[in-house]
Scaffold this motif. Structure first.
Motif, PDB file in Angstrom:
ATOM      1  N   ILE A  93      11.462  -5.325   2.220  1.00 17.59           N
ATOM      2  CA  ILE A  93      10.475  -4.705   1.339  1.00 17.59           C
ATOM      3  C   ILE A  93       9.105  -5.332   1.544  1.00 17.59           C
ATOM      4  CG2 ILE A  93       9.816  -4.341  -1.083  1.00 17.59           C
ATOM      5  CD1 ILE A  93      12.810  -4.225  -1.737  1.00 17.59           C
ATOM      6  N   ARG A  94       9.068  -6.654   1.694  1.00 25.73           N
ATOM      7  CA  ARG A  94       7.788  -7.335   1.950  1.00 25.73           C
ATOM      8  C   ARG A  94       7.194  -6.882   3.281  1.00 25.73           C
ATOM      9  NH1 ARG A  94      10.547 -11.939   0.140  1.00 25.73           N
ATOM     10  NH2 ARG A  94      10.694 -12.725   2.287  1.00 25.73           N
ATOM     11  N   ASP A  95       8.048  -6.727   4.289  1.00 28.31           N
ATOM     12  CA  ASP A  95       7.572  -6.286   5.599  1.00 28.31           C
ATOM     13  C   ASP A  95       6.946  -4.903   5.519  1.00 28.31           C
ATOM     14  OD1 ASP A  95       8.462  -8.623   6.710  1.00 28.31           O
ATOM     15  OD2 ASP A  95      10.245  -7.759   7.657  1.00 28.31           O
ATOM     16  N   GLU A  98       3.575  -5.215   3.745  1.00 28.27           N
ATOM     17  CA  GLU A  98       2.596  -5.855   4.624  1.00 28.27           C
ATOM     18  C   GLU A  98       2.093  -4.888   5.690  1.00 28.27           C
ATOM     19  OE1 GLU A  98       3.679  -9.010   7.644  1.00 28.27           O
ATOM     20  OE2 GLU A  98       2.648 -10.241   6.154  1.00 28.27           O
ATOM     21  N   THR A  99       3.015  -4.119   6.268  1.00 23.29           N
ATOM     22  CA  THR A  99       2.629  -3.142   7.285  1.00 23.29           C
ATOM     23  C   THR A  99       1.755  -2.054   6.690  1.00 23.29           C
ATOM     24  OG1 THR A  99       4.723  -3.556   8.434  1.00 23.29           O
ATOM     25  CG2 THR A  99       3.500  -1.577   9.067  1.00 23.29           C
ATOM     26  N   LYS A 100       2.103  -1.606   5.497  1.00 23.28           N
ATOM     27  CA  LYS A 100       1.287  -0.600   4.791  1.00 23.28           C
ATOM     28  C   LYS A 100      -0.129  -1.139   4.563  1.00 23.28           C
ATOM     29  CE  LYS A 100       1.106   1.701   0.246  1.00 23.28           C
ATOM     30  NZ  LYS A 100       0.177   0.757  -0.402  1.00 23.28           N
ATOM     31  N   ASN A 101      -0.242  -2.386   4.173  1.00 22.86           N
ATOM     32  CA  ASN A 101      -1.561  -2.987   3.956  1.00 22.86           C
ATOM     33  C   ASN A 101      -2.375  -3.032   5.249  1.00 22.86           C
ATOM     34  OD1 ASN A 101      -1.062  -3.430   1.250  1.00 22.86           O
ATOM     35  ND2 ASN A 101      -0.415  -5.553   1.519  1.00 22.86           N
ATOM     36  N   PHE A 102      -1.723  -3.405   6.342  1.00 22.02           N
ATOM     37  CA  PHE A 102      -2.433  -3.477   7.619  1.00 22.02           C
ATOM     38  C   PHE A 102      -2.930  -2.098   8.051  1.00 22.02           C
ATOM     39  CE2 PHE A 102      -0.406  -7.690   8.568  1.00 22.02           C
ATOM     40  CZ  PHE A 102      -1.592  -8.372   8.826  1.00 22.02           C
ATOM     41  N   TYR A 161       8.880   4.840   1.239  1.00 24.80           N
ATOM     42  CA  TYR A 161       9.934   3.819   1.323  1.00 24.80           C
ATOM     43  C   TYR A 161       9.745   2.774   0.230  1.00 24.80           C
ATOM     44  CZ  TYR A 161      11.547   5.219   6.012  1.00 24.80           C
ATOM     45  OH  TYR A 161      12.071   5.870   7.088  1.00 24.80           O
ATOM     46  N   TYR A 162       8.508   2.280   0.133  1.00 26.49           N
ATOM     47  CA  TYR A 162       8.222   1.202  -0.812  1.00 26.49           C
ATOM     48  C   TYR A 162       8.452   1.660  -2.253  1.00 26.49           C
ATOM     49  CZ  TYR A 162       5.819  -2.656  -3.091  1.00 26.49           C
ATOM     50  OH  TYR A 162       5.524  -3.735  -3.883  1.00 26.49           O
ATOM     51  N   HIS A 163       7.920   2.822  -2.600  1.00 26.38           N
ATOM     52  CA  HIS A 163       8.053   3.312  -3.966  1.00 26.38           C
ATOM     53  C   HIS A 163       9.498   3.659  -4.323  1.00 26.38           C
ATOM     54  CE1 HIS A 163       3.889   3.005  -4.593  1.00 26.38           C
ATOM     55  NE2 HIS A 163       3.516   4.138  -4.014  1.00 26.38           N
ATOM     56  N   SER A 164      10.315   3.993  -3.314  1.00 31.74           N
ATOM     57  CA  SER A 164      11.706   4.322  -3.603  1.00 31.74           C
ATOM     58  C   SER A 164      12.506   3.081  -3.998  1.00 31.74           C
ATOM     59  CB  SER A 164      12.360   4.983  -2.377  1.00 31.74           C
ATOM     60  OG  SER A 164      12.567   4.044  -1.336  1.00 31.74           O
ATOM     61  N   GLN A 165      11.971   1.896  -3.702  1.00 35.38           N
ATOM     62  CA  GLN A 165      12.690   0.663  -3.997  1.00 35.38           C
ATOM     63  C   GLN A 165      12.026  -0.182  -5.077  1.00 35.38           C
ATOM     64  OE1 GLN A 165      15.677  -0.583  -2.517  1.00 35.38           O
ATOM     65  NE2 GLN A 165      15.794   1.572  -1.960  1.00 35.38           N
ATOM     66  N   VAL A 166      10.713  -0.045  -5.224  1.00 33.41           N
ATOM     67  CA  VAL A 166       9.974  -0.893  -6.167  1.00 33.41           C
ATOM     68  C   VAL A 166       9.384  -0.024  -7.267  1.00 33.41           C
ATOM     69  CG1 VAL A 166       8.070  -2.525  -6.430  1.00 33.41           C
ATOM     70  CG2 VAL A 166       9.437  -2.519  -4.329  1.00 33.41           C
ATOM     71  N   SER A 167       9.805  -0.287  -8.502  1.00 33.19           N
ATOM     72  CA  SER A 167       9.354   0.558  -9.615  1.00 33.19           C
ATOM     73  C   SER A 167       8.134   0.000 -10.333  1.00 33.19           C
ATOM     74  CB  SER A 167      10.501   0.724 -10.633  1.00 33.19           C
ATOM     75  OG  SER A 167      10.933  -0.545 -11.110  1.00 33.19           O
ATOM     76  N   ILE A 168       7.722  -1.222  -9.980  1.00 32.80           N
ATOM     77  CA  ILE A 168       6.575  -1.840 -10.647  1.00 32.80           C
ATOM     78  C   ILE A 168       5.276  -1.170 -10.196  1.00 32.80           C
ATOM     79  CG2 ILE A 168       5.263  -3.976 -10.962  1.00 32.80           C
ATOM     80  CD1 ILE A 168       7.861  -5.494 -10.414  1.00 32.80           C
TER      81      ILE A 168
END
Length: 209
Positions: A93-95, A98-102, A161-168
């Motif tokens: 999830i962090r990866d 991080e990739t999304k940010n880049f 992908y990120y939103h499907s796993q992180v609800s915050i």
């Protein structure tokens, strides 16, 4: 097993090429298993396995008595299916984040070069008119300005992908978007990236920029 995998991948590649060549779209019917076997020059059992794999991924669907059709796989179903396999630990999830940010940073670099006064005004007006600023909508506009189709596609997939796993839901402040827009107005890449890092609270990048 390796040979079977190579056969499977080759069939999938040829199917993709065939779909492109024939101009097939979502909802269109693809040739029968027998026709594909003859056209692609592979055994029917191998073609059947490849089609089964594509159906499990939600890329095609078989309707009893009608045939096999191309599905619209751009929605959440495929994202959720893939995330089941690749986003099961914190490191993954962090990866992704991080990739999304880049990618967002690279799109900001492109936006610095491509943005004009009209787009700046439109973006500022949009920010001012939003009661609740949605970060994804803001960066979707930045990516449109960057005008890089590949970045856009990858960013959209990573976002889902990120939103499907992180609800915050992170809370971002309007003033931080305006600072970012001010840096874009100056067409100053260093200031723009620094403003982005401040928005995202990326201390590592802040030290650099």
């Amino acid at each position: 097993m390796e040979n079977n995998t190579k056969v499977y991948l080759e069939i999938v590649k040829q199917l993709r090429d065939m779909i492109t060549t024939d101009g097939l779209k979502t909802g269109d019917k693809i040739p029968s298993e027998r026709e594909l076997s003859e056209r692609l020059n592979f055994g029917r059992s191998s073609v059947r396995e490849a089609l089964r794999g594509l159906e499990l991924l939600g890329l095609i669907e078989t309707r009893r008595g009608e045939g096999t059709f191309i599905r619209d796989f751009r929605g959440h179903q495929l994202v959720q299916l893939l995330s089941t396999f690749i986003l099961q630990d914190e490191k993954a999830i962090r990866d992704v984040l991080e990739t999304k940010n880049f990618i967002e940073m690279d799109c900001l670099r492109l936006a610095v070069q491509k943005i004009d006064d009209k787009k700046i005004v439109n973006l500022k007006n949009w920010v001012d008119q939003q009661e609740v600023l949605k970060d994804d909508e803001f960066f979707n506009q930045i990516i449109e300005i960057a005008d890089n189709h590949l970045f856009s596609r990858i960013w959209s997939i990573l976002k889902e992908y990120y939103h499907s796993q992180v609800s915050i839901n992170h809370v971002y402040h309007r003033k931080d978007y305006l600072i970012l827009l001010a840096a874009l107005t100056e067409k100053n890449e260093e200031k723009t990236l620094s403003a982005y890092c401040h928005l995202r609270n990326l201390s590592v990048f802040n030290d650099k920029y």
